[in-house]
Design an enzyme around this catalytic site. Structure first.
Site, mmCIF file in Angstrom:
data_model
loop_
_atom_site.group_PDB
_atom_site.id
_atom_site.type_symbol
_atom_site.label_atom_id
_atom_site.label_comp_id
_atom_site.label_asym_id
_atom_site.label_seq_id
_atom_site.Cartn_x
_atom_site.Cartn_y
_atom_site.Cartn_z
ATOM 1 N N LYS A 118 0.821 -1.215 0.000
ATOM 2 C CA LYS A 118 0.000 0.000 0.000
ATOM 3 C C LYS A 118 0.859 1.270 0.000
ATOM 4 O O LYS A 118 0.414 2.317 -0.479
ATOM 5 C CB LYS A 118 -0.940 0.008 1.200
ATOM 6 C CG LYS A 118 -1.769 -1.265 1.357
ATOM 7 C CD LYS A 118 -2.726 -1.504 0.210
ATOM 8 C CE LYS A 118 -3.256 -2.923 0.192
ATOM 9 N NZ LYS A 118 -4.152 -3.206 -0.934
ATOM 10 N N GLU A 146 -0.478 8.867 7.111
ATOM 11 C CA GLU A 146 -1.357 9.798 6.398
ATOM 12 C C GLU A 146 -2.076 10.658 7.416
ATOM 13 O O GLU A 146 -2.337 10.213 8.537
ATOM 14 C CB GLU A 146 -2.432 9.023 5.608
ATOM 15 C CG GLU A 146 -1.936 8.294 4.394
ATOM 16 C CD GLU A 146 -3.036 7.485 3.697
ATOM 17 O OE1 GLU A 146 -2.748 6.938 2.627
ATOM 18 O OE2 GLU A 146 -4.160 7.392 4.220
ATOM 19 N N ILE A 173 -8.372 11.712 7.667
ATOM 20 C CA ILE A 173 -9.434 12.541 7.087
ATOM 21 C C ILE A 173 -10.734 12.285 7.860
ATOM 22 O O ILE A 173 -11.237 11.174 7.876
ATOM 23 C CB ILE A 173 -9.653 12.220 5.586
ATOM 24 C CG1 ILE A 173 -8.327 12.267 4.804
ATOM 25 C CG2 ILE A 173 -10.694 13.152 4.979
ATOM 26 C CD1 ILE A 173 -7.734 13.648 4.644
ATOM 27 N N LYS A 221 -17.789 -3.716 5.136
ATOM 28 C CA LYS A 221 -18.829 -2.926 4.483
ATOM 29 C C LYS A 221 -20.170 -3.602 4.725
ATOM 30 O O LYS A 221 -20.261 -4.840 4.728
ATOM 31 C CB LYS A 221 -18.551 -2.843 2.976
ATOM 32 C CG LYS A 221 -17.271 -2.064 2.664
ATOM 33 C CD LYS A 221 -16.902 -2.192 1.201
ATOM 34 C CE LYS A 221 -15.563 -1.503 0.950
ATOM 35 N NZ LYS A 221 -15.011 -1.869 -0.373
ATOM 36 N N ASN A 267 -7.889 -2.407 -5.144
ATOM 37 C CA ASN A 267 -8.203 -3.819 -4.942
ATOM 38 C C ASN A 267 -8.139 -4.523 -6.288
ATOM 39 O O ASN A 267 -8.787 -4.116 -7.245
ATOM 40 C CB ASN A 267 -9.600 -3.982 -4.345
ATOM 41 C CG ASN A 267 -9.696 -3.295 -2.993
ATOM 42 O OD1 ASN A 267 -8.769 -3.375 -2.192
ATOM 43 N ND2 ASN A 267 -10.768 -2.597 -2.755
ATOM 44 N N ARG A 310 -9.205 -7.419 -7.442
ATOM 45 C CA ARG A 310 -10.102 -8.586 -7.497
ATOM 46 C C ARG A 310 -11.499 -8.121 -7.874
ATOM 47 O O ARG A 310 -11.780 -6.928 -7.898
ATOM 48 C CB ARG A 310 -10.176 -9.226 -6.107
ATOM 49 C CG ARG A 310 -10.684 -8.227 -5.067
ATOM 50 C CD ARG A 310 -11.035 -8.826 -3.728
ATOM 51 N NE ARG A 310 -11.732 -7.865 -2.879
ATOM 52 C CZ ARG A 310 -11.154 -6.950 -2.117
ATOM 53 N NH1 ARG A 310 -9.838 -6.867 -2.062
ATOM 54 N NH2 ARG A 310 -11.874 -6.117 -1.388
ATOM 55 N N VAL A 349 -17.075 -7.871 -3.520
ATOM 56 C CA VAL A 349 -18.391 -8.310 -3.040
ATOM 57 C C VAL A 349 -19.494 -7.427 -3.650
ATOM 58 O O VAL A 349 -20.528 -7.920 -4.093
ATOM 59 C CB VAL A 349 -18.451 -8.233 -1.494
ATOM 60 C CG1 VAL A 349 -19.846 -8.576 -0.984
ATOM 61 C CG2 VAL A 349 -17.411 -9.146 -0.854
HETATM 62 C C1 MV4 Z 1 -8.283 6.329 6.325
HETATM 63 C C2 MV4 Z 1 -9.270 6.959 7.094
HETATM 64 C C3 MV4 Z 1 -9.092 8.293 7.377
HETATM 65 N N1 MV4 Z 1 -7.990 8.946 6.929
HETATM 66 N N2 MV4 Z 1 -7.221 7.002 5.890
HETATM 67 C C4 MV4 Z 1 -10.206 1.959 6.447
HETATM 68 C C5 MV4 Z 1 -10.182 0.905 5.406
HETATM 69 C C6 MV4 Z 1 -9.028 1.200 4.545
HETATM 70 N N3 MV4 Z 1 -9.344 0.936 3.175
HETATM 71 C C7 MV4 Z 1 -8.718 2.619 4.790
HETATM 72 N N4 MV4 Z 1 -9.466 3.030 5.937
HETATM 73 C C8 MV4 Z 1 -9.437 4.304 6.379
HETATM 74 N N5 MV4 Z 1 -8.372 5.043 5.950
HETATM 75 C C9 MV4 Z 1 -7.088 8.281 6.207
HETATM 76 N N6 MV4 Z 1 -5.999 8.941 5.776
HETATM 77 C C10 MV4 Z 1 -10.352 6.209 7.538
HETATM 78 C C11 MV4 Z 1 -10.404 4.868 7.210
HETATM 79 C C12 MV4 Z 1 -11.483 4.131 7.808
HETATM 80 C C13 MV4 Z 1 -11.395 3.713 9.129
HETATM 81 C C14 MV4 Z 1 -10.272 3.941 9.897
HETATM 82 C C15 MV4 Z 1 -10.181 3.485 11.202
HETATM 83 C C16 MV4 Z 1 -11.261 2.794 11.766
HETATM 84 C C17 MV4 Z 1 -12.392 2.556 11.022
HETATM 85 C C18 MV4 Z 1 -12.475 3.006 9.694
HETATM 86 C C19 MV4 Z 1 -13.603 2.727 8.943
HETATM 87 C C20 MV4 Z 1 -13.655 3.132 7.654
HETATM 88 C C21 MV4 Z 1 -12.590 3.819 7.079
#
Ligand code: MV4
Length: 444
Positions: A116, A200, A203, A237, A290, A292, A295
């Site tokens: 990543k 990061e 956000i 999700k 991703n 693949r 879902v």
């Molecule tokens: C983040 C974020 C906020 N800021 N990155 C979660 C799944 C993965 N694909 C990336 N994720 C996140 N990345 C930044 N820079 C918020 C999520 C996030 C999340 C983070 C912590 C706990 C639960 C979460 C649920 C959805 C998304």
């Protein structure tokens, strides 16, 4: 075109692939575990072959067993579905070495996107916006602290080999940086065999929006629009929809263009999904890709009328996509609810035997499920038992149909997430299309 495909998966996605194989006149071979020997996909596949005992490690993740199964059944290609071996570059390499077509991207693209931190660098170099953060994996806690002070708080440490929410740490202030970084590094090393960590800015109030792409071996690349997947719980999700509600046109166009740029940067072939965070101002940031079928692909199928599994198989067989971007059109709105065999309050698994199963139907309703009355929900695998997808002329109609579909569904013998979905469908923020990812406080 292939004459026979081995399916290295189970449950609803195995059935989903079997159905497209049947339509294309391709024989399907289901590679299954002992626990799944009496499942519905077993009855619908043309052939079946047992690849091991209940534990996924010994069956669905058992590379020698799956390759042998393809060899003895004379299968020319393997569809990995999602999960299990779908994003395992070593498996895609073994397929290549054995002259079996892996229905998915190249091992190189899987490996690049599986890292990543590298994916982030590739996006950055291609001019696609990424979240402000580190340029490369952080060497040590001193560099972590320096970067943290530069980008500000809150921030998030992510394991380069993680993804999908695994191996992440949120940091609220300077005092937590060193300890969180060290913990994230050692957890990543233990969990993924790589302790690389990047960071990061976190956000807040973001939405998770992803763009579906297709690319053929001739270098033609198309996007199929976006899906909003902001309704999540513990990185699972729960509901996805397409198109993403309330997205400014410039944001939507920018996301689509950015997704194609990322796909081009890694010479991507087959179906893939580029994930972004979208903030309240409509700014978007690449987070991961991703490699693949996902879902939630049916919501894209419902609005575009395409069969994504068919496109995956055609691309893997070397066929050109055969249509251009302007031939892809979008109609109406689609929503998917994931029905898991889980307690709807605590989201703890609820395996068991389904004693009654009455799926919904009627206008604008699609059900992707391997359930039937008497079917087992084994404790060994994920708990998805059905995806209910509704389509309507607009979001309101898709929502009304979802409410109706969930209300007429009967599942007895296990607890399901249907009560959660019914509550969500009454939530004013969700109904307004304003749902965002869990806030910082909710993570901690
Ligand atoms: C983040 C974020 C906020 N800021 N990155 C979660 C799944 C993965 N694909 C990336 N994720 C996140 N990345 C930044 N820079 C918020 C999520 C996030 C999340 C983070 C912590 C706990 C639960 C979460 C649920 C959805 C998304």
């Amino acid at each position: 075109m292939f004459h026979k495909i081995l399916i290295a998966n189970r449950g609803e996605i195995a059935l989903r692939v079997i159905r497209t194989c049947r339509e294309l006149g391709i024989r399907s071979v289901l590679a299954h575990s002992k626990a799944d020997a009496h499942s519905l996909p077993m009855k619908l596949a043309d052939e079946t072959i047992c690849v091991g005992p209940d534990a996924a490690r010994l069956s669905y993740l058992n590379i020698p067993a799956i390759i042998s199964a393809a060899a003895v059944t004379d299968s020319e290609a393997i569809h990995p579905g999602y999960g299990f071996l779908a994003e395992n570059p070593a498996f895609a390499e073994v397929c290549r070495a054995c002259s079996i077509t892996f229905i998915g991207p190249s091992p190189e693209a899987i490996r690049l996107m599986g890292d990543k931190a590298q994916a982030r660098q590739i996006a950055m170099q291609a001019g696609v916006p990424v979240v402000p953060g580190s340029e490369a994996p952080l060497k040590d806690s001193a560099e972590a602290l320096e970067t943290a002070e530069r980008i500000g708080y809150p921030l998030i440490f992510k394991a380069a080999a993680g993804g999908g929410g695994r191996g992440m740490r949120i940091v609220k202030e300077r005092g937590e940086v060193v300890q969180s970084f060290d913990a994230c590094q050692s957890e990543a090393g233990a969990a993924f065999g790589s302790s690389e960590v990047y960071c990061e800015k976190f956000i807040q109030n973001a939405r998770h929006v992803e763009v579906q792409v297709l690319a053929d071996r001739n270098g033609q690349r198309l996007h199929l629009g976006e899906r909003d997947c902001s309704v999540q719980r513990r990185h699972q999700k729960l509901l996805e929809e397409s198109p993403a509600p309330l997205l400014p046109t410039e944001t939507r166009d920018g996301l689509r263009r950015a997704a194609l740029t990322v796909a081009a940067a890694v010479n991507y072939v087959n179906a893939g999904t580029v994930e972004f965070l979208v903030d309240r101002d409509g700014q978007f940031y690449f987070i991961e890709m991703n490699t693949r079928i996902q879902v939630e692909h049916p919501v894209t199928e419902m609005v575009t009328g395409l069969d994504l599994v068919r496109e995956q198989i055609r691309i893997a067989a070397g066929e050109p996509l055969g249509y251009r971007q302007d031939a892809v059109t979008w109609g109406g709105h689609a929503i998917e609810c994931r029905v898991n065999a889980e307690d709807p309050e605590h989201f703890s698994p609820s395996p068991g035997r389904i004693t009654a199963w009455v799926p919904p139907g009627g206008p604008g309703v699609r059900v992707d499920s391997h359930m039937s009355a008497g079917a087992a929900v084994p404790p060994h695998y994920d708990s998805l038992i059905a995806k209910i997808i509704t389509h309507g002329h607009d979001r309101a109609e898709a929502l009304a149909r979802m409410h109706r579909a969930l209300s007429e569904t009967v599942v007895e013998g296990v607890k399901t997430t249907i009560p959660f979905h019914l509550k969500l469908l009454a939530d004013p923020a969700f109904l307004a299309g304003e749902f965002t990812l869990p806030r910082l406080e909710q993570h901690l």
